[in-house]
Motif scaffolding. Sequence first.
Motif, PDB file in Angstrom:
ATOM      1  N   ILE A  72       0.878  -1.162   0.000  1.00  0.00           N
ATOM      2  CA  ILE A  72       0.000   0.000   0.000  1.00  0.00           C
ATOM      3  C   ILE A  72       0.911   1.206   0.000  1.00  0.00           C
ATOM      4  O   ILE A  72       1.845   1.284   0.803  1.00  0.00           O
ATOM      5  CB  ILE A  72      -0.885   0.065   1.257  1.00  0.00           C
ATOM      6  N   ASP A  74       0.370   5.478  -0.475  1.00  0.00           N
ATOM      7  CA  ASP A  74      -0.553   6.604  -0.680  1.00  0.00           C
ATOM      8  C   ASP A  74      -1.989   6.135  -0.891  1.00  0.00           C
ATOM      9  O   ASP A  74      -2.712   6.643  -1.751  1.00  0.00           O
ATOM     10  CB  ASP A  74      -0.089   7.474  -1.853  1.00  0.00           C
ATOM     11  N   GLY A  75      -2.392   5.112  -0.127  1.00  0.00           N
ATOM     12  CA  GLY A  75      -3.766   4.625  -0.185  1.00  0.00           C
ATOM     13  C   GLY A  75      -4.065   3.671  -1.323  1.00  0.00           C
ATOM     14  O   GLY A  75      -5.159   3.135  -1.414  1.00  0.00           O
ATOM     15  N   LYS A  76      -3.092   3.417  -2.202  1.00  0.00           N
ATOM     16  CA  LYS A  76      -3.303   2.530  -3.343  1.00  0.00           C
ATOM     17  C   LYS A  76      -2.701   1.153  -3.051  1.00  0.00           C
ATOM     18  O   LYS A  76      -1.536   1.043  -2.667  1.00  0.00           O
ATOM     19  CB  LYS A  76      -2.653   3.115  -4.591  1.00  0.00           C
ATOM     20  N   THR A  92      -6.204  -2.248   7.018  1.00  0.00           N
ATOM     21  CA  THR A  92      -6.359  -0.792   7.053  1.00  0.00           C
ATOM     22  C   THR A  92      -7.679  -0.345   7.682  1.00  0.00           C
ATOM     23  O   THR A  92      -7.804   0.803   8.076  1.00  0.00           O
ATOM     24  CB  THR A  92      -6.226  -0.178   5.641  1.00  0.00           C
ATOM     25  N   TYR A  99      -4.173   3.778  10.979  1.00  0.00           N
ATOM     26  CA  TYR A  99      -3.828   3.765   9.562  1.00  0.00           C
ATOM     27  C   TYR A  99      -4.056   5.160   8.998  1.00  0.00           C
ATOM     28  O   TYR A  99      -5.103   5.760   9.230  1.00  0.00           O
ATOM     29  CB  TYR A  99      -4.653   2.743   8.765  1.00  0.00           C
ATOM     30  N   LYS A 100      -3.070   5.649   8.267  1.00  0.00           N
ATOM     31  CA  LYS A 100      -3.174   6.937   7.578  1.00  0.00           C
ATOM     32  C   LYS A 100      -2.954   6.684   6.099  1.00  0.00           C
ATOM     33  O   LYS A 100      -2.127   5.862   5.715  1.00  0.00           O
ATOM     34  CB  LYS A 100      -2.130   7.919   8.108  1.00  0.00           C
ATOM     35  N   LYS A 101      -3.656   7.409   5.258  1.00  0.00           N
ATOM     36  CA  LYS A 101      -3.561   7.179   3.807  1.00  0.00           C
ATOM     37  C   LYS A 101      -2.170   7.389   3.237  1.00  0.00           C
ATOM     38  O   LYS A 101      -1.839   6.839   2.214  1.00  0.00           O
ATOM     39  CB  LYS A 101      -4.578   8.039   3.071  1.00  0.00           C
ATOM     40  N   ASN A 102      -1.335   8.182   3.898  1.00  0.00           N
ATOM     41  CA  ASN A 102       0.023   8.390   3.382  1.00  0.00           C
ATOM     42  C   ASN A 102       1.001   7.320   3.878  1.00  0.00           C
ATOM     43  O   ASN A 102       2.190   7.418   3.660  1.00  0.00           O
ATOM     44  CB  ASN A 102       0.530   9.787   3.749  1.00  0.00           C
TER      45      ASN A 102
END
Length: 181
Positions: A72, A74-76, A92, A99-102
């Motif tokens: 994972i 940047d959220g991808k 996540t 969990y943070k998207k970055n």
Amino acid sequence: MYIYANIDDRSLVINDFLSQELFNKISTYNYEANRSSHEENVSDAWPEDLYKDKSRNVTMKKIMQDHNLAKIEDGKITADDPIFEEFFKILTNCPFLPYKKNTKIILNYYEYSKFSGINWHTDHTYTLNYSFYIHENWDDNWGGETLIDTKRGLPLSITPNPNSLVTIKNGTAHKVCCIGG
């Protein structure tokens, strides 16, 4: 999914992390047939003090590693197989874990064989270290426990129970006991 243990807010053990169906898919996944070209012996890539004790002339057996089954960034999510995407979605969205998207998370497969383990260390470059146990059964006499340094004398021991996730915070000393089996 439930918290089995919270060790001084340094380590968390979550049992029954996945549904039985997804756990069965991950535990029976053919890791050998699907090894990436990045396969290596961890003891070739890790510092010697993780698997050697020079004072006693002891070297643990090599641990096989396969890099980047999924990640994972940047959220991808990028994964070799959809089951690892499912795993990351559960990780996540776990209510017990931050969990943070970055955040960047890399999923690697480690294969511990008889007489392998990892000496005391901290994962100083990572915020959290996750270990997920994919084996279907475990005999307590085989060893393989993860020890967590509590800074209170004796370490606490985590048995590698099937379908459990162990998280260890940055800077927390820990080790994986030698597998005896």
